[in-house]
Enzyme design. Sequence first.
Site, PDB file in Angstrom:
ATOM      1  N   GLY A  38       2.418   1.850  10.818  1.00 13.15           N
ATOM      2  CA  GLY A  38       3.367   2.952  10.708  1.00 13.15           C
ATOM      3  C   GLY A  38       4.079   3.291  12.005  1.00 13.15           C
ATOM      4  CG  ASN A  95      -1.704   1.202   1.462  1.00 16.87           C
ATOM      5  OD1 ASN A  95      -1.798   2.047   0.568  1.00 16.87           O
ATOM      6  ND2 ASN A  95      -2.312   1.331   2.632  1.00 16.87           N
ATOM      7  CD  GLU A 112      -3.554  -2.838   7.190  1.00 10.85           C
ATOM      8  OE1 GLU A 112      -2.388  -2.954   6.817  1.00 10.85           O
ATOM      9  OE2 GLU A 112      -4.279  -1.885   6.879  1.00 10.85           O
ATOM     10  CD  GLU A 124      -2.996   5.228   6.789  1.00  6.11           C
ATOM     11  OE1 GLU A 124      -2.976   5.346   5.545  1.00  6.11           O
ATOM     12  OE2 GLU A 124      -2.080   4.690   7.432  1.00  6.11           O
ATOM     13  CE  LYS A 133      -0.158   3.147   4.760  1.00  3.93           C
ATOM     14  NZ  LYS A 133      -0.040   3.217   6.211  1.00  3.93           N
ATOM     15  CB  SER A 170       5.148  -2.358  11.857  1.00  2.00           C
ATOM     16  OG  SER A 170       4.773  -1.014  12.141  1.00  2.00           O
ATOM     17  CG  HIS A 191      -5.786   1.622   5.087  1.00  2.00           C
ATOM     18  ND1 HIS A 191      -5.394   2.576   5.984  1.00  2.00           N
ATOM     19  CD2 HIS A 191      -4.766   0.743   4.981  1.00  2.00           C
ATOM     20  CE1 HIS A 191      -4.164   2.281   6.408  1.00  2.00           C
ATOM     21  NE2 HIS A 191      -3.755   1.180   5.810  1.00  2.00           N
TER      22      HIS A 191
HETATM   23  P1  PGA Z   1       2.818  -0.049   7.686  1.00  2.00           P
HETATM   24  O1  PGA Z   1       1.369   0.198   7.038  1.00  2.00           O
HETATM   25  O2  PGA Z   1       3.382  -1.319   7.078  1.00  2.00           O
HETATM   26  O3  PGA Z   1       3.625   1.164   7.325  1.00  2.00           O
HETATM   27  O4  PGA Z   1       2.628  -0.205   9.153  1.00  2.00           O
HETATM   28  C1  PGA Z   1       0.478  -0.869   6.819  1.00  2.00           C
HETATM   29  C2  PGA Z   1      -0.802  -0.353   6.203  1.00  2.00           C
HETATM   30  O5  PGA Z   1      -1.229   0.750   6.553  1.00  2.00           O
HETATM   31  O6  PGA Z   1      -1.414  -1.013   5.361  1.00  2.00           O
END
Ligand code: PGA
Length: 251
Positions: A173, A9, A167, A97, A11, A213, A95
């Site tokens: 992140g 992803n 997730e 976010e 983003k 992560s 997601h």
């Molecule tokens: P990350 O993000 O691997 O940077 O933790 C995962 C995601 O948001 O899908």
Amino acid sequence: MRIPVIAGNWKLFKTINESVSLVKELKQLVANSHGVEIVVAPVFTALSRVSEAIDGSVIHLAAQDCYWEEEGAFTGEVAPKLLRDAGCSHVIIGHSERRQYFGETDLTVNRKTKAAIAAGLTAIVCVGETLQERESENTFTVIETQITGSLFGLAGNDFNHVVIAYEPVWAIGTGKTASDAQAQEVHAFIRQLVSRLFGQSVADSVRILYGGSVKPDNVKGLMAQTDIDGALVGGASLKAESFAAIATFNI
Ligand code: PGA
């Protein structure tokens, strides 16, 4: 039986040219991968150029969101069939976010998921609890509500076009991955829930990805868990080497 999915992803990162360079580099590095469905999700504006760049490779293309209507006066939205038109086979939906910052709810996730499936896309439907929800021991309740609402009304064969991504919001992140056991516990719960809601054969075949992560050095431990069928990768998908190392975890 369940082919693992490793999805990146990207983003809100990378221009069109940067996206094309990244995917070209990735294409070389994963050329010998096998038995894994590799997916990348660039920003909307880069989709069709990345689609051209991955032509003939093992890499699949995803969008990061979609709308549920096919067309109409919906300024700023993108319909699933237009994502197909741009070369996508997958779309990430719900997601955290989007849930946190853009008002996405289980109801909108459900509408988008149904529209994506109807257009022939594979929906990567995301769920996950916040730190506060985990600490107040509400993880399972939250996940149950999200799964039930997000997948409401789907039929058994719709699940050929559904991948679930668990997730935990506190792991996205932050560099704090859920432990293998913490992730497995929730994945097993999701599979049992899917069995209860949609039947055992759907539960046996649906892929459940872990996200939060994921890095080259923790992917093997996660992938060794019975109910973890892949990863949704943010930060580590922005560099070809680290994403390729994750995508070739089984070599
Ligand atoms: P990350 O993000 O691997 O940077 O933790 C995962 C995601 O948001 O899908």
